[in-house]
Design an enzyme around this catalytic site. Structure first.
Site, PDB file in Angstrom:
ATOM      1  N   GLU A 182       0.817  -1.205   0.000  1.00  0.00           N
ATOM      2  CA  GLU A 182       0.000   0.000   0.000  1.00  0.00           C
ATOM      3  C   GLU A 182       0.855   1.261   0.000  1.00  0.00           C
ATOM      4  O   GLU A 182       1.475   1.611   1.004  1.00  0.00           O
ATOM      5  CB  GLU A 182      -0.931   0.032   1.217  1.00  0.00           C
ATOM      6  CG  GLU A 182      -1.855   1.234   1.207  1.00  0.00           C
ATOM      7  CD  GLU A 182      -2.822   1.268   2.372  1.00  0.00           C
ATOM      8  OE1 GLU A 182      -3.759   2.081   2.329  1.00  0.00           O
ATOM      9  OE2 GLU A 182      -2.648   0.486   3.335  1.00  0.00           O
ATOM     10  N   GLU A 277     -11.921   2.179   3.867  1.00  0.00           N
ATOM     11  CA  GLU A 277     -10.848   2.623   4.755  1.00  0.00           C
ATOM     12  C   GLU A 277     -10.984   4.119   5.041  1.00  0.00           C
ATOM     13  O   GLU A 277     -10.184   4.942   4.599  1.00  0.00           O
ATOM     14  CB  GLU A 277      -9.498   2.300   4.103  1.00  0.00           C
ATOM     15  CG  GLU A 277      -8.275   2.608   4.935  1.00  0.00           C
ATOM     16  CD  GLU A 277      -7.939   1.563   5.964  1.00  0.00           C
ATOM     17  OE1 GLU A 277      -8.802   0.707   6.279  1.00  0.00           O
ATOM     18  OE2 GLU A 277      -6.813   1.596   6.456  1.00  0.00           O
TER      19      GLU A 277
END
Length: 302
Positions: A182, A277
């Site tokens: 990520e 998220e």
């Protein structure tokens, strides 16, 4: 035309004329909304609606039509809770999204340095993650290489990260698991910042167990051109995360056109999970209801 059929057809046309009506019409008939994509809330997102028990909240998520879950802190839960969570996900027909391969302070512990202590800790945590993944039937795990090592040239840091990730891939591959890298925007000190950089590293690792986690919120902040960059990196993307910018709240709360982004991802045939998220733009139960409405709105792209 019979009056009964006329009224029925008139109501149907009226519903098509209003987005809000159309997205709720299916719920009225089936009792549960059906999203086009597999959005994954996280625990705490619906605490005001479902209470503090995570299993009650999981049931609430399923009742709203969500088909997946994210739990970044899974490794911090007991084996008993992990096992129960796996059983509940199976019962509800939900998919487990990512959890974090967290070997301590996940942001700062850096694979860029090449230091044995960091590599050993990473390998150890990967092995622990395999066992946790089995308990909840997970497939993807988030990996963040950590901070820059300012004492080393960027090429050396990149090579160190690639070598460490190859070690991780060796652990995950036999189990069909995928670590997803990520790139983040939280601080400029983080080594992994852009999608093209992450794409290059995945190509270098050259493993089906090392792919990209494309978090659209972070990438909007760092590079923009969301759909174009998703297209460029598509063959290495295994997972998506969501958050509007600015603020990192649900879609429709900021500047990003998530209806177009989701339509693009859907049209490409993506069947995986999209992690929610982000936080809630408004507080309390009303904010949670607004969040659900927002997802129904942006998912209504067919």
């Amino acid at each position: 035309m019979k009056r009964r059929n006329f009224v029925k057809n008139t109501l149907a046309v009226s519903a098509l004329g209003a987005t809000a009506s159309s997205v709720f019409a299916e719920e009225k008939n089936t009792g549960k909304h059906k999203f086009n994509l597999n959005y994954a809330p996280h625990f705490g997102m619906f605490r005001n609606s479902a209470g503090n028990d995570i299993f009650a909240e999981l049931q609430f998520m399923a009742d709203q039509g969500f088909t997946a879950l994210e739990d970044n802190g899974l490794l911090g839960r007991t084996v008993e809770v992990q096992e129960r969570l796996g059983k509940e996900l199976q019962r509800l027909g939900m998919t487990m999204g990512v959890f974090v391969v967290d070997g301590g302070d996940n942001w700062k512990i850096s694979l860029t340095s090449g230091k044995k202590e960091f590599i050993d800790n990473f390998v150890k945590t990967c092995k622990i993650s395999v066992e946790a993944a089995k308990r909840v039937n997970a497939k993807w795990m988030t990996v963040v290489p950590g901070f820059y090592d300012r004492n080393l040239p960027i090429g050396i840091q990149t090579a160190n990260v690639i070598e460490a990730l190859r070690r991780g891939a060796e652990i995950f591959e036999p189990h069909g698991l995928i670590m997803v890298l990520e790139p983040l925007s939280d601080t400029p000190e983080l080594f992994l910042r852009n999608s093209d950089q992450t794409y290059m590293i995945c190509k270098a690792v050259n493993s089906p167990s090392c792919k990209i986690l494309y978090d659209a919120y972070h990438m909007q902040r760092n590079e923009g051109q969301i759909i174009k960059n998703i297209e460029l990196c598509w063959d290495e993307i295994a997972y998506f995360q969501i958050g509007d910018n600015p603020g990192r709240k649900e879609p429709t709360s900021g500047e990003m056109n998530y209806k177009n982004i989701f339509k693009y991802i859907y049209d490409r045939g993506y069947k995986g999970v999209l992690g929610m998220e982000h936080g809630n733009a408004k507080p309390g139960k009303e904010g949670e209801e607004a969040l659900i409405r927002a997802y129904k709105e942006v998912d209504n792209f067919k």
